[in-house]
Design an enzyme around this catalytic site. Structure first.
Site, mmCIF file in Angstrom:
data_model
loop_
_atom_site.group_PDB
_atom_site.id
_atom_site.type_symbol
_atom_site.label_atom_id
_atom_site.label_comp_id
_atom_site.label_asym_id
_atom_site.label_seq_id
_atom_site.Cartn_x
_atom_site.Cartn_y
_atom_site.Cartn_z
ATOM 1 N N ARG A 167 -1.971 -0.920 -8.948
ATOM 2 C CA ARG A 167 -2.786 -1.458 -7.552
ATOM 3 C C ARG A 167 -3.511 -2.665 -8.305
ATOM 4 O O ARG A 167 -3.869 -2.589 -9.366
ATOM 5 C CB ARG A 167 -3.825 -0.553 -7.155
ATOM 6 N N GLU B 218 -3.898 -8.894 -2.704
ATOM 7 C CA GLU B 218 -2.581 -9.055 -2.320
ATOM 8 C C GLU B 218 -2.630 -9.171 -0.607
ATOM 9 O O GLU B 218 -3.399 -8.420 -0.126
ATOM 10 C CB GLU B 218 -1.541 -8.289 -2.929
ATOM 11 N N MET C 286 -1.253 9.097 -16.696
ATOM 12 C CA MET C 286 -0.149 9.570 -17.051
ATOM 13 C C MET C 286 0.052 10.872 -15.927
ATOM 14 O O MET C 286 0.511 11.931 -16.206
ATOM 15 C CB MET C 286 -0.369 10.210 -18.434
ATOM 16 N N GLY C 287 0.212 10.333 -14.667
ATOM 17 C CA GLY C 287 0.687 11.189 -13.614
ATOM 18 C C GLY C 287 2.120 11.196 -13.328
ATOM 19 O O GLY C 287 3.035 10.994 -14.733
ATOM 20 N N ARG C 288 2.767 11.438 -12.371
ATOM 21 C CA ARG C 288 4.034 11.678 -12.159
ATOM 22 C C ARG C 288 4.732 10.456 -12.622
ATOM 23 O O ARG C 288 5.985 10.369 -13.543
ATOM 24 C CB ARG C 288 4.443 11.969 -10.564
ATOM 25 N N ILE C 289 4.384 9.060 -12.454
ATOM 26 C CA ILE C 289 5.185 7.847 -12.570
ATOM 27 C C ILE C 289 5.091 7.519 -14.007
ATOM 28 O O ILE C 289 6.082 7.289 -14.640
ATOM 29 C CB ILE C 289 4.788 6.825 -11.594
ATOM 30 N N HIS D 234 4.735 -6.469 -4.838
ATOM 31 C CA HIS D 234 4.570 -5.173 -4.716
ATOM 32 C C HIS D 234 5.944 -4.484 -4.086
ATOM 33 O O HIS D 234 5.879 -3.967 -2.885
ATOM 34 C CB HIS D 234 3.535 -4.801 -3.583
ATOM 35 N N ARG E 65 -7.185 10.729 -17.374
ATOM 36 C CA ARG E 65 -8.395 11.038 -17.359
ATOM 37 C C ARG E 65 -8.352 12.514 -18.177
ATOM 38 O O ARG E 65 -9.395 12.937 -18.677
ATOM 39 C CB ARG E 65 -8.641 11.674 -15.768
ATOM 40 N N SER E 66 -7.360 13.278 -17.997
ATOM 41 C CA SER E 66 -7.242 14.424 -18.809
ATOM 42 C C SER E 66 -6.003 14.554 -19.369
ATOM 43 O O SER E 66 -5.114 14.086 -19.143
ATOM 44 C CB SER E 66 -7.326 15.677 -17.751
HETATM 45 C C1 DGY Z 1 2.625 3.355 -3.408
HETATM 46 O O1 DGY Z 1 3.249 4.147 -2.669
HETATM 47 O O2 DGY Z 1 1.126 3.433 -3.401
HETATM 48 C C2 DGY Z 1 3.197 2.203 -3.296
HETATM 49 O O3 DGY Z 1 2.441 1.138 -4.286
HETATM 50 C C3 DGY Z 1 3.545 1.214 -2.105
HETATM 51 O O4 DGY Z 1 2.296 0.831 -1.379
#
Ligand code: DGY
Length: 331
Positions: free
Chosen positions: A238, A267, A154-157, A285, A177-178
């Site tokens: 990833r 990949e 649950m970071g920015r994205i 990706h 994680r937190s």
């Molecule tokens: C990132 O910014 O980590 C994207 O996956 C592009 O590689």
């Protein structure tokens, strides 16, 4: 004499022009993919590098590049960098957070919807001339509206994805994680649960956690068996977070409903089993790939490199440093 830098892959010409104001640029605009040996050869004598997520900059490479002072990734993820080795060698490492958050979350939503509603499978069906008549159960999917969305990481994205869920009347669960501060949880209408609860309760599970040894195969056969048989799984983060072979098997056996994958272990190779199951949407990706965002990422990587090599208006203060201890040691 200007310091020399390498830009490992082709990039917007205006970014090269900006870098050329400060550096002697080896720019690889012909876009040849540089393997470890080529990277080592091209980096010899360079003070900095503008790299991308496919360039492995590890301890072996760092040990033969005494003049290297800055490694600037054009990506928010940096599992391609051996940060402890860079830090030990006094090399600044930077990434490109924030500028890609909303674009990546938009794409995550597109992949989620395509997965739940079988968009690519439906198009292949139509193009193959299989659409003869309407039928009640043709290409039926699962609903997003009113369902439970699970977010692992649950970071920015992750938070940007949670905000989008409000428009779909979804219940949002997350594991991280937190735990987030209460006010942030309230603003996102998101509830912290254990990983096991997340797997069991999610109708749709989005993976947006960083990759490292601790998250390698975080979703494997065991985790997939804990999910609902009607659930979808989307990996935006990833390759390597998901055990692709185990996922292909679970999809084939319909132990989960469908998956959407933008990233793959090893990949650009894709596990061959994933190419033979219909209930998976596969993209190469591209989550951050809007023109505006890719330009912003490239410019931020360039700004980081310029500042990390003590040039430009922000000399000595790169905007997004991963290993801040190197910067403080330099002062
Ligand atoms: C990132 O910014 O980590 C994207 O996956 C592009 O590689």
């Amino acid at each position: 004499m200007k310091p020399s830098i390498l830009v490992t892959r082709a990039i917007f010409p205006e970014v090269i022009e900006r870098l050329a104001q400060y550096f002697d640029v080896d720019d690889n605009q012909q876009d040849a993919v540089l393997d470890a040996a080529a990277l080592k050869a091209r980096l010899a004598g360079k003070a900095g590098v503008l790299a991308n997520a496919a360039d492995r900059i590890d301890a072996d490479l760092v040990s033969v590049l005494p003049g290297l002072r800055a490694v600037c990734n054009m990506a928010v993820g940096y599992n391609n960098l051996d940060v402890p080795a860079l830090t030990a060698a006094g090399i600044v490492a930077t990434n490109t957070p924030d500028v890609l958050t909303e674009t990546t979350a938009d794409f995550g939503w597109a992949l989620l919807m395509a997965t739940a509603r079988r968009v690519t499978e439906a198009e292949h069906y139509l193009r193959a001339g299989k659409w003869q008549r309407w039928s009640y159960d043709m290409l039926v999917g699962v609903d997003l509206y009113g369902s439970t969305l699970g977010i692992l990481g649950m970071g920015r994205i992750g938070q940007a994805l949670a905000r989008r869920a409000a428009g779909f009347g979804m219940t949002v669960l997350y594991h991280n994680r937190s735990q987030l501060p209460e006010a942030t949880e309230r603003s996102l209408n998101a509830r912290y649960v254990s990983k096991a609860e997340l797997l069991e309760q999610s109708d749709h599970l989005l993976l947006v956690l960083p990759y490292g040894p601790e998250s390698h195969h975080a979703i494997g056969a065991t985790e997939l068996s804990q999910m609902k048989s009607t659930a979808t799984l989307v990996n935006l983060a990833r390759g390597g977070i998901v055990d692709d072979a185990a996922l292909a098997k679970a999809l084939r056996e319909k132990r989960i409903f469908a998956a959407g994958l933008d990233v793959f272990e090893g990949e650009p190779r894709v596990h061959p089993d994933l190419l033979t199951v219909p209930n998976v949407v596969l993209t190469p990706h591209i989550a951050s790939a809007s023109e505006k965002t890719r330009k912003a990422m490239a410019m931020l990587a360039a700004d980081n490199l310029i500042a990390a090599l003590d040039a430009g208006p922000q000399a000595g203060q790169p905007p997004s440093v991963i290993n801040l201890e190197v910067m403080s040691r330099r002062r």
